[in-house]
Design a protein around this motif. Structure first.
Motif, mmCIF file in Angstrom:
data_model
loop_
_atom_site.group_PDB
_atom_site.id
_atom_site.type_symbol
_atom_site.label_atom_id
_atom_site.label_comp_id
_atom_site.label_asym_id
_atom_site.label_seq_id
_atom_site.Cartn_x
_atom_site.Cartn_y
_atom_site.Cartn_z
ATOM 1 N N LEU A 52 -13.470 10.862 -17.423
ATOM 2 C CA LEU A 52 -12.697 10.875 -16.173
ATOM 3 C C LEU A 52 -11.284 10.340 -16.408
ATOM 4 N N ILE A 112 -9.577 10.452 -19.235
ATOM 5 C CA ILE A 112 -8.816 11.460 -19.996
ATOM 6 C C ILE A 112 -8.350 12.579 -19.064
ATOM 7 N N VAL A 113 -9.292 13.076 -18.255
ATOM 8 C CA VAL A 113 -8.968 14.182 -17.350
ATOM 9 C C VAL A 113 -7.929 13.746 -16.312
ATOM 10 N N LEU A 120 -1.032 16.026 -23.151
ATOM 11 C CA LEU A 120 -1.852 15.081 -23.920
ATOM 12 C C LEU A 120 -1.061 13.848 -24.355
ATOM 13 N N VAL A 161 -2.121 11.019 -22.295
ATOM 14 C CA VAL A 161 -3.446 10.535 -22.699
ATOM 15 C C VAL A 161 -3.312 9.675 -23.966
ATOM 16 N N ALA A 162 -2.456 10.134 -24.888
ATOM 17 C CA ALA A 162 -2.241 9.361 -26.116
ATOM 18 C C ALA A 162 -1.634 7.991 -25.773
ATOM 19 N N TYR A 164 -4.517 13.334 -17.908
ATOM 20 C CA TYR A 164 -3.990 14.661 -18.290
ATOM 21 C C TYR A 164 -3.439 15.370 -17.059
ATOM 22 N N MET A 165 -4.185 15.302 -15.965
ATOM 23 C CA MET A 165 -3.730 15.954 -14.727
ATOM 24 C C MET A 165 -2.458 15.307 -14.201
ATOM 25 N N ALA A 166 -2.400 13.978 -14.280
ATOM 26 C CA ALA A 166 -1.254 13.253 -13.711
ATOM 27 C C ALA A 166 0.011 13.450 -14.528
#
Lengths: 158, 500
Positions: free
Chosen positions: B404, B406-407, B416, B419-420, B410-412
C-alpha cells in the motif's frame, strides 16, 4: 551469587558500556555529517547570490551549524540511549533489500508481476505457510489494488 | 471574524451523506487498524494520504480525522483483551483493562474504554471549537517575525519533549529543516540539492518523506520481529453474566470526576506541541490512583483506571488540532500528517486559515463532531468484530501495508523516484530511531521548513539585518527568550540535577 550470575552481570555491564559509547559516538558521526554538509554539499549544490539577506545557502548553513553544535554537545555530554539489536537490524535490512529488489522488478516487469512476487517472498520468509492466507496476500491483495487503481481510478501503476 | 453564515455553511457541508460516508469509512478503518497491534492510526493515516488526492479537501481531512479518532478507540481493544496495546496511546489502558478481562469481564472493559474515549474526545473537541477562533484572532495580529519566533519556540519545546535528549531533538529538527530546503529557494528561485533530478525542483515529496520516516521503517521492524506462529487472541466467554457484558449508567456516572479529570489533563497536554497522549494517559492514571479512596484496587481491574486513561488519551486528539489550526504548528505526529494533507490539497494551515478557509474549518469541526457519534455507534456494533480482527496474522498485514505504501507514493508522486525517496528515508529513520534521534521531530521540522524559511526571509527584510531593531518586536523577543529557557529547562537543568 554464583559465578554464572557474576559473569552475566559483567556481560550486561560491558554491553551497557558498549551502547553508551555507541550513543556518544553517534554524536561524532552526526558532527562529521554536519561538517560534510557545511563544507562540501552546501557550497556545491547551492547557487551564489550576492544580494538579499536570505541567500539560497543561508538556511542550509544555519541548520548544518546547529547540527554540528548540537552533536558536539551530545558527544561531550551524552544523554538518552542507543538501542540496536544487531540480529533484528540485519533481518530488517534483509526485508529492505528484498523490497528494493521488488521495486526494481516493478520498474522492469510491472506491478502485476512484481507485487505478487514481492509479497510472496516476504510472507514465505516470515514463515507463513497457510494456503488461504498466502492466496489472500499473494493474489487477492495485489489484484484488488491493481483493479481499483488501474480500472476504477484509471491511474497508471508501474 | 465570527460569521454565523460561514459556521452554519461549514457544519452543513460536513453533514452531507458524501462527507459522512468518508468520516464513517475513516472511523471504521481507524478502529480496524487500531485493533491490530503494531499498525495504528498513524501508519494508516500516512498510507491513506496519497489516496485522498482524488477527494475534495473536506472529505479528505474528515476521513483522516476519522482514522485518527477510530484508531484511539480501536487501540484499547487489544490492550484490554490480550494485554498488548494496539497503539502506544493505549499502553496505560492495559493496567486495569487486562485484569478486568482476566476477571471474565472483557466486554464491560472494552465498552467502558469506548464510552470514556468518546467522552474525552467530545470534551476536547468542544474546547477546540470555542478556543481556536479566539487564538487564531490573536495570532492574526502576529507578523512574520513573531511567527518565526513562535516556530523557534515550538521547535525548542518539541525537541525537548519528544525523544530522549534535547541535543538529539535539535539535531533531528535541524535535519528536517535541512531536507525541507531541497528544491527552489523561496527568494531567488534557484535550485538547491537536486543532484540532477529535475523532479526535485518542487522539493522532496511530502508523502515520500512522511511514509518513509514513519510507516515503512515500522513495517520492516515488525516484519523482522515476527518469529513462529501468531498466538490466538482471547475468546469472549459465552457464560458471561449480563451485567458483566455492559456498563450501566450508574457505573458510568460514578466515573464522572475521573472522566472530567482525564479530559482536562488530556486537553491541556494535547494543546502543548510535543506532548503525546500516552503521557496524558499515564499522568491521569497516576492522579486518579492517588486521589482514589481505594488506590489498592488499581491495577486489579478497576473501571476508574480505564476511564482515566482512555478519556485522557482521546482528549489529546482534538486538542492537538488547536496549535495546528491556529498557528500552523502540529502538536503531534497525527496533526503533522493532517497538516501535510491540508498542504497537499492547497490549504496552508495557520492563523489565516479561519479567515480564508472558514467554511472548510467549520466543516472540519462538524466532521469532528460526527466522527465522535459514528465512533460510538461503530464501536458498539463492531466491538466483537474488532476483537476477532486481532487474530489476523501479521504475516498478511505487514506485506500488504508495504505494498500500500509503494502504491500510494507511486500514485502521489507519479513515478518510482518518489518510492525510492521513501525507501531512503525509511533507512534514515531506522538508523535515527536506533540511536535515539526522533523521526517525529524530523518530520515536524520538514513540514514546517518551507514556512520557517519564508518567515525568516521576511523577518530579515523587516529588520533590514539590524538585530537592534528587534526591540520593536517585543512578542518575538519574549518567544525567543522562552525558546532559550526551554532549552535550559529540558537539557541543562536535568543534567545539573543528575550531577547533584
Amino acid at each position: 551469587m554464583t559465578p554464572r550470575d557474576q559473569s552475566r552481570g559483567v556481560a550486561a555491564q560491558s554491553s551497557r558500556k558498549f551502547w553508551m559509547t555507541l550513543n556518544r559516538i553517534s554524536g561524532l558521526v552526526i558532527a562529521v555529517l554536519g561538517l560534510i554538509l557545511l563544507f562540501w554539499i552546501i557550497p556545491r549544490h547551492t547557487e551564489t547570490v550576492d544580494y538579499a539577506w536570505l541567500r539560497p545557502a543561508t538556511l542550509p548553513i544555519i541548520t548544518a551549524v546547529i547540527v554540528i553544535i548540537s552533536s558536539i554537545v551530545h558527544l561531550i555530554f551524552p544523554s538518552g540511549k542507543a538501542e540496536f539489536d544487531i540480529a533484528l537490524a540485519l533481518r530488517a535490512g534483509l526485508f529492505f533489500v528484498i523490497s528494493l529488489m521488488g521495486l526494481s522488478l516493478m520498474y522492469f516487469v510491472g506491478f502485476l508481476i512484481a507485487a505478487p512476487l514481492l509479497v510472496m517472498v516476504l510472507m514465505l520468509l516470515i514463515g507463513e505457510r497457510r494456503p488461504l492466507w498466502l492466496i489472500a496476500g499473494i493474489v487477492l491483495i495485489p489484484l484488488a489494488m491493481w483493479s481499483s487503481i488501474e480500472l476504477l481510478l484509471n491511474r497508471p501503476l508501474p | 471574524m465570527f460569521d454565523a453564515n460561514i459556521v452554519i455553511a461549514g457544519i452543513s457541508d460536513a453533514l452531507t451523506l458524501y462527507n459522512l460516508f468518508f468520516v464513517l469509512l475513516g472511523v471504521i478503518i481507524g478502529q480496524l487498524v487500531g485493533a491490530l497491534p503494531g499498525t495504528g492510526p498513524v501508519m494508516a493515516m500516512a498510507i491513506a494520504i496519497p489516496f485522498t488526492f482524488a477527494l475534495d479537501p473536506l472529505p479528505a481531512i474528515a476521513f483522516l480525522v476519522g482514522v485518527n479518532k477510530g484508531g484511539l478507540v480501536g487501540g484499547a481493544i487489544p490492550a484490554i483483551l490480550i494485554n498488548t496495546p494496539g497503539t502506544p496511546d493505549a499502553a496505560a489502558t492495559t493496567l486495569d483493562g487486562f485484569p478486568l478481562t482476566q476477571k471474565g469481564k472483557p466486554e464491560k472493559a472494552t465498552k467502558m474504554a469506548l464510552y470514556s474515549s468518546i467522552t474525552g474526545d467530545a470534551f476536547s473537541d468542544i474546547v477546540l471549537f470555542t478556543v481556536s477562533p479566539l487564538i487564531a484572532a490573536v495570532a492574526l495580529k502576529m507578523g512574520p517575525m513573531e511567527i518565526f519566533a513562535l516556530m523557534v519556540f515550538a521547535f525548542s519545546v518539541i525537541a525537548g519533549l519528544v525523544g530522549d535528549s534535547m541535543a538529539k531533538g535539535i539535531v533531528s529538527a535541524a535535519l528536517g529543516l535541512f531536507c525541507a530546503t531541497v528544491g527552489l529557494d523561496p527568494e531567488h528561485s534557484t535550485p538547491r540539492f537536486i543532484f540532477g533530478f529535475f523532479e526535485l525542483y518542487d522539493g522532496l515529496p511530502l508523502v515520500s518523506v512522511a511514509l518513509g520516516m514513519l510507516a515503512v521503517p515500522e513495517i520492516f521492524r515488525r516484519l523482522a520481529q515476527i518469529r513462529g506462529k501468531i498466538s490466538p487472541a482471547v475468546e469472549f466467554s459465552k457464560t458471561q453474566k449480563k451485567e458483566d457484558r455492559r456498563v450501566s449508567w450508574t457505573e458510568y456516572w460514578s466515573c464522572r470526576y475521573t472522566l472530567l479529570r482525564g479530559s482536562i489533563i488530556g486537553t491541556i497536554m494535547g494543546a502543548i506541541p510535543g506532548l503525546d497522549s500516552s503521557a496524558a494517559a499515564f499522568m491521569t492514571y497516576a492522579t486518579t490512583k492517588q486521589t482514589s479512596k481505594d488506590p489498592d484496587s488499581f491495577g486489579k481491574g478497576n473501571i476508574h483506571g480505564i476511564a482515566a486513561t482512555e478519556s485522557a488519551n482521546s482528549s489529546v486528539s482534538g486538542a492537538n488540532l488547536i496549535p495546528m489550526l491556529t498557528l500552523g504548528i502540529p502538536g503531534n505526529i497525527a496533526a503533522a500528517l493532517i497538516i501535510s494533507a491540508l498542504m497537499i490539497h492547497g490549504v496552508q494551515p495557520g492563523p489565516l486559515l479561519f479567515h480564508e478557509q472558514g467554511r472548510l474549518i467549520y466543516g472540519l469541526f462538524g466532521a469532528l463532531m460526527m466522527a465522535n457519534v459514528l465512533n460510538l455507534l461503530s464501536g458498539l456494533l463492531g466491538l466483537r468484530l474488532w476483537s476477532r480482527v486481532i487474530r489476523s496474522p501479521e504475516s498478511f498485514i505487514f506485506p500488504t501495508a508495504l505494498l500500500l505504501c509503494i502504491v500510494g507514493v507511486y500514485m502521489a508522486t507519479g513515478g518510482l523516484l518518489g518510492v525510492a525517496i521513501m525507501f531512503i528515508f525509511a533507512f534514515i529513520s531506522y538508523l535515527m530511531n536506533a540511536f535515539g534521534y526522533s523521526a517525529i521531530v524530523f518530520v515536524i521540522g520538514f513540514f514546517l521548513g518551507e514556512r520557517f524559511e519564508l518567515t525568516l526571509s521576511q523577518s530579515l527584510n523587516l529588520i533590514d539585518g539590524e538585530p537592534t531593531l528587534l526591540i520593536y518586536h517585543p512578542i518575538a523577543l519574549v518567544l525567543f527568550a522562552l525558546a532559550i529557557s526551554s532549552v535550559y529547562w529540558f537539557s541543562i537543568r536535568p543534567t545539573k540535577r543528575k550531577q547533584r
